[in-house]
Design a protein around this motif. Sequence first.
Motif, PDB file in Angstrom:
ATOM      1  N   ILE A 116       0.852  -1.207   0.000  1.00  0.00           N
ATOM      2  CA  ILE A 116       0.000   0.000   0.000  1.00  0.00           C
ATOM      3  C   ILE A 116       0.884   1.252   0.000  1.00  0.00           C
ATOM      4  O   ILE A 116       0.655   2.204  -0.751  1.00  0.00           O
ATOM      5  CB  ILE A 116      -0.935   0.015   1.241  1.00  0.00           C
ATOM      6  N   ALA A 117       1.938   1.222   0.830  1.00  0.00           N
ATOM      7  CA  ALA A 117       2.832   2.386   0.908  1.00  0.00           C
ATOM      8  C   ALA A 117       3.589   2.584  -0.405  1.00  0.00           C
ATOM      9  O   ALA A 117       3.823   3.727  -0.812  1.00  0.00           O
ATOM     10  CB  ALA A 117       3.803   2.219   2.063  1.00  0.00           C
ATOM     11  N   SER A 118       3.951   1.487  -1.062  1.00  0.00           N
ATOM     12  CA  SER A 118       4.635   1.626  -2.364  1.00  0.00           C
ATOM     13  C   SER A 118       3.751   2.394  -3.332  1.00  0.00           C
ATOM     14  O   SER A 118       4.214   3.290  -4.044  1.00  0.00           O
ATOM     15  CB  SER A 118       4.935   0.252  -2.974  1.00  0.00           C
ATOM     16  N   GLY A 119       2.467   2.022  -3.349  1.00  0.00           N
ATOM     17  CA  GLY A 119       1.530   2.672  -4.264  1.00  0.00           C
ATOM     18  C   GLY A 119       1.259   4.113  -3.874  1.00  0.00           C
ATOM     19  O   GLY A 119       1.305   5.013  -4.711  1.00  0.00           O
ATOM     20  N   LYS A 120       1.017   4.343  -2.602  1.00  0.00           N
ATOM     21  CA  LYS A 120       0.602   5.690  -2.189  1.00  0.00           C
ATOM     22  C   LYS A 120       1.813   6.610  -1.952  1.00  0.00           C
ATOM     23  O   LYS A 120       1.950   7.656  -2.574  1.00  0.00           O
ATOM     24  CB  LYS A 120      -0.236   5.598  -0.907  1.00  0.00           C
ATOM     25  N   VAL A 121       2.706   6.150  -1.076  1.00  0.00           N
ATOM     26  CA  VAL A 121       3.830   7.002  -0.679  1.00  0.00           C
ATOM     27  C   VAL A 121       4.918   7.033  -1.765  1.00  0.00           C
ATOM     28  O   VAL A 121       5.424   8.107  -2.106  1.00  0.00           O
ATOM     29  CB  VAL A 121       4.423   6.493   0.660  1.00  0.00           C
ATOM     30  N   GLY A 122       5.252   5.858  -2.304  1.00  0.00           N
ATOM     31  CA  GLY A 122       6.315   5.787  -3.314  1.00  0.00           C
ATOM     32  C   GLY A 122       6.010   6.653  -4.526  1.00  0.00           C
ATOM     33  O   GLY A 122       6.861   7.411  -4.990  1.00  0.00           O
ATOM     34  N   ALA A 127       6.765  11.450  -7.777  1.00  0.00           N
ATOM     35  CA  ALA A 127       6.166  12.556  -8.543  1.00  0.00           C
ATOM     36  C   ALA A 127       6.587  13.909  -7.979  1.00  0.00           C
ATOM     37  O   ALA A 127       6.897  14.839  -8.735  1.00  0.00           O
ATOM     38  CB  ALA A 127       4.648  12.432  -8.522  1.00  0.00           C
ATOM     39  N   GLU A 128       6.615  14.018  -6.657  1.00  0.00           N
ATOM     40  CA  GLU A 128       6.944  15.309  -6.044  1.00  0.00           C
ATOM     41  C   GLU A 128       8.376  15.719  -6.360  1.00  0.00           C
ATOM     42  O   GLU A 128       8.634  16.842  -6.810  1.00  0.00           O
ATOM     43  CB  GLU A 128       6.734  15.219  -4.524  1.00  0.00           C
ATOM     44  N   LEU A 129       9.310  14.784  -6.146  1.00  0.00           N
ATOM     45  CA  LEU A 129      10.717  15.115  -6.420  1.00  0.00           C
ATOM     46  C   LEU A 129      10.972  15.266  -7.919  1.00  0.00           C
ATOM     47  O   LEU A 129      11.765  16.109  -8.339  1.00  0.00           O
ATOM     48  CB  LEU A 129      11.647  14.053  -5.817  1.00  0.00           C
ATOM     49  N   GLY A 130      10.269  14.454  -8.716  1.00  0.00           N
ATOM     50  CA  GLY A 130      10.406  14.568 -10.168  1.00  0.00           C
ATOM     51  C   GLY A 130       9.958  15.937 -10.643  1.00  0.00           C
ATOM     52  O   GLY A 130      10.624  16.596 -11.448  1.00  0.00           O
ATOM     53  N   CYS A 226      12.689   8.433  -3.977  1.00  0.00           N
ATOM     54  CA  CYS A 226      13.598   9.583  -4.053  1.00  0.00           C
ATOM     55  C   CYS A 226      14.540   9.452  -5.247  1.00  0.00           C
ATOM     56  O   CYS A 226      14.763  10.422  -5.972  1.00  0.00           O
ATOM     57  CB  CYS A 226      14.418   9.697  -2.770  1.00  0.00           C
ATOM     58  N   TYR A 227      15.086   8.258  -5.459  1.00  0.00           N
ATOM     59  CA  TYR A 227      16.031   8.065  -6.570  1.00  0.00           C
ATOM     60  C   TYR A 227      15.344   8.342  -7.910  1.00  0.00           C
ATOM     61  O   TYR A 227      15.873   9.058  -8.757  1.00  0.00           O
ATOM     62  CB  TYR A 227      16.599   6.636  -6.559  1.00  0.00           C
ATOM     63  N   LYS A 228      14.168   7.774  -8.076  1.00  0.00           N
ATOM     64  CA  LYS A 228      13.454   7.955  -9.352  1.00  0.00           C
ATOM     65  C   LYS A 228      13.089   9.425  -9.568  1.00  0.00           C
ATOM     66  O   LYS A 228      13.193   9.942 -10.682  1.00  0.00           O
ATOM     67  CB  LYS A 228      12.199   7.080  -9.388  1.00  0.00           C
ATOM     68  N   LYS A 241       6.753   9.162 -15.454  1.00  0.00           N
ATOM     69  CA  LYS A 241       7.589   7.954 -15.466  1.00  0.00           C
ATOM     70  C   LYS A 241       8.207   7.715 -14.094  1.00  0.00           C
ATOM     71  O   LYS A 241       8.297   6.577 -13.628  1.00  0.00           O
ATOM     72  CB  LYS A 241       8.707   8.097 -16.512  1.00  0.00           C
ATOM     73  N   ALA A 242       8.641   8.799 -13.463  1.00  0.00           N
ATOM     74  CA  ALA A 242       9.274   8.677 -12.135  1.00  0.00           C
ATOM     75  C   ALA A 242       8.283   8.100 -11.137  1.00  0.00           C
ATOM     76  O   ALA A 242       8.616   7.202 -10.354  1.00  0.00           O
ATOM     77  CB  ALA A 242       9.771  10.040 -11.664  1.00  0.00           C
ATOM     78  N   ALA A 243       7.036   8.607 -11.170  1.00  0.00           N
ATOM     79  CA  ALA A 243       6.007   8.132 -10.235  1.00  0.00           C
ATOM     80  C   ALA A 243       5.700   6.663 -10.501  1.00  0.00           C
ATOM     81  O   ALA A 243       5.646   5.840  -9.585  1.00  0.00           O
ATOM     82  CB  ALA A 243       4.751   8.981 -10.382  1.00  0.00           C
ATOM     83  N   ASN A 244       5.519   6.352 -11.785  1.00  0.00           N
ATOM     84  CA  ASN A 244       5.164   4.988 -12.164  1.00  0.00           C
ATOM     85  C   ASN A 244       6.265   3.991 -11.814  1.00  0.00           C
ATOM     86  O   ASN A 244       6.019   2.954 -11.192  1.00  0.00           O
ATOM     87  CB  ASN A 244       4.870   4.969 -13.673  1.00  0.00           C
ATOM     88  N   SER A 245       7.504   4.328 -12.184  1.00  0.00           N
ATOM     89  CA  SER A 245       8.571   3.356 -11.944  1.00  0.00           C
ATOM     90  C   SER A 245       8.929   3.281 -10.460  1.00  0.00           C
ATOM     91  O   SER A 245       9.471   2.269 -10.011  1.00  0.00           O
ATOM     92  CB  SER A 245       9.792   3.633 -12.822  1.00  0.00           C
ATOM     93  N   SER A 246       8.609   4.325  -9.684  1.00  0.00           N
ATOM     94  CA  SER A 246       8.794   4.236  -8.221  1.00  0.00           C
ATOM     95  C   SER A 246       7.931   3.126  -7.656  1.00  0.00           C
ATOM     96  O   SER A 246       8.381   2.315  -6.843  1.00  0.00           O
ATOM     97  CB  SER A 246       8.376   5.544  -7.535  1.00  0.00           C
TER      98      SER A 246
END
Lengths: 271, 257
Positions: A116-122, A127-130, A226-228, A241-246
């Motif tokens: 759940i955290a991967s989907g929501k937080v990740g 997306a935010e950092l991207g 963060c890395y993505k 892409k960053a959000a999705n691949s995270s």
Amino acid sequence: MESTTTKPDEAATEKPVVTRRLDRVFLELYNVAAFVSRFFKEVLMPPYEGKEIIRQFFEVGYKSLGLISLTGFITGIVFTNQSRPSLAEFGATSWLPSLIAIAIVRALAPLVTALIASGKVGSNIGAELGSMKVTEQIDAMEVSATNPYKFLVVSRVLATTFAIPTLTMYTIFVAMVGAFINVNANEATSFPAFIEQFFGAITYLDVFSSVIKSFVFGFTIGMVGCYKGYHSSKGTEGVGKAANSSVVTSMFLVFIEELLALQIVAALRAV
Amino acid sequence: MKKPEGHIDHNNVVISIRGLRKSFGDLHVLRGVDLDVYQGENLVVLGRSGTGKSVLIKLIVGLLRPDAGTINVLGQDVDTLTVKELDQLRLKVGFSFQSSALYDSMTIRENLEFPLVRNVRNLSRQEINRAVEESLEDVGLSQTINQMPSELSGGQRKRIGIARTLILKPDIMLYDEPTAGLDPITSNDINNLINEVQERHRATSIIITHDLTCAKETGDRLAMLLDGRFERQGTFDEVFATNDERVQQFYHYNFIE
């Protein structure tokens, strides 16, 4: 007017495709290693971003509570319901609380929370950092003499690393409540009897391994997001892409880590 | 607005660049740039898109590292500074981004406070508030203090971006395409603001642009990047008094656009 500069990929296109792909893989691995090792260096060095860590912990933890409550509760009910027929065949439905306890504490709660955290937080972090990267907000931080890695990455990774185990404990509680409601409705088991069986079935190693595993999951989710985000390419497409691949990468890594944890805990039990 | 006069100290070089080279893979962007910028001067760097104008100011502020050459800013060689020393230098150099780069999760007040509270110790809440209000007054946008960046127009965002850099009272201002994407009237407001910053704060500025109106309005001196080098420098009229086809094309297409 003709361009005054040389195209970047002219030399690169002369290399065979396989070599170019291998170059990219090794470069990516190097970048990941450098990014992760920088975390361990920066996390120990002052200044410490206490306020930002607490704010991120709130973002990750408190704002995920609703979703975690719902999924944890449903997991407890569904798992109990699905396990009953198998136990009923052997006339062993009285073992339901023990079975549920082992399944939830050892595997379901950490895994459900992490997914759940991967989907929501990740995805949020990616997306935010991207978005901050492509709109030059990270550069703006750097030129105003603020270390953006420490402010953005260290704070988020620490927040997820500590929030996910906390959320896992909460998921165990909520799933237990869901399971109790189901067991109570079907087997008329009292709350004290349910609790006694539930906690009687689990060991310190179960709880300890679950917590440690959740720390690793939390670190992975924060670090991948963060890395993505930090390395997203230019443009809004890069942010997507960053959000999705995270999400995809952190979910994949969570399953790999679960598998490794399973082997390690099994080895510890055998000792 | 008439440009202020007599503010340039030609004996005091605040930015000195020698033999600067920067490539990205096989893309050779800067091929041996030499440049001096004097105290109090507004230097406009002109050039086509992709000629390395923005790369130049990112090198000056240490966001990128040069492949060769030296960049001396306020007496310090940027490439040899430690992280801490570079941060100290960055406090004296304001950078206004093309995209404004406002932190979109923060209000305008929080955006302006950010560099201040993180870099200036022992400031009281009243002092922080006063500094934020003064910076907003400088750019004529006091009413936006509690708004989010997403609620502002492009021109307002540019001005707030400039206000955020001014709050630390920098000695040098670097503007990356300050009028890009703005209508002529808003562009004129930004040009006036750049001149006001020069006059009021006695700041030295480098203005990166391909907008010739901006160059003419704000620049004491122009330097044109051609083939990775500054091949033409001087006043507006001096730079364009040439038969060089590249320069003439740049001039004509700018006004036709």
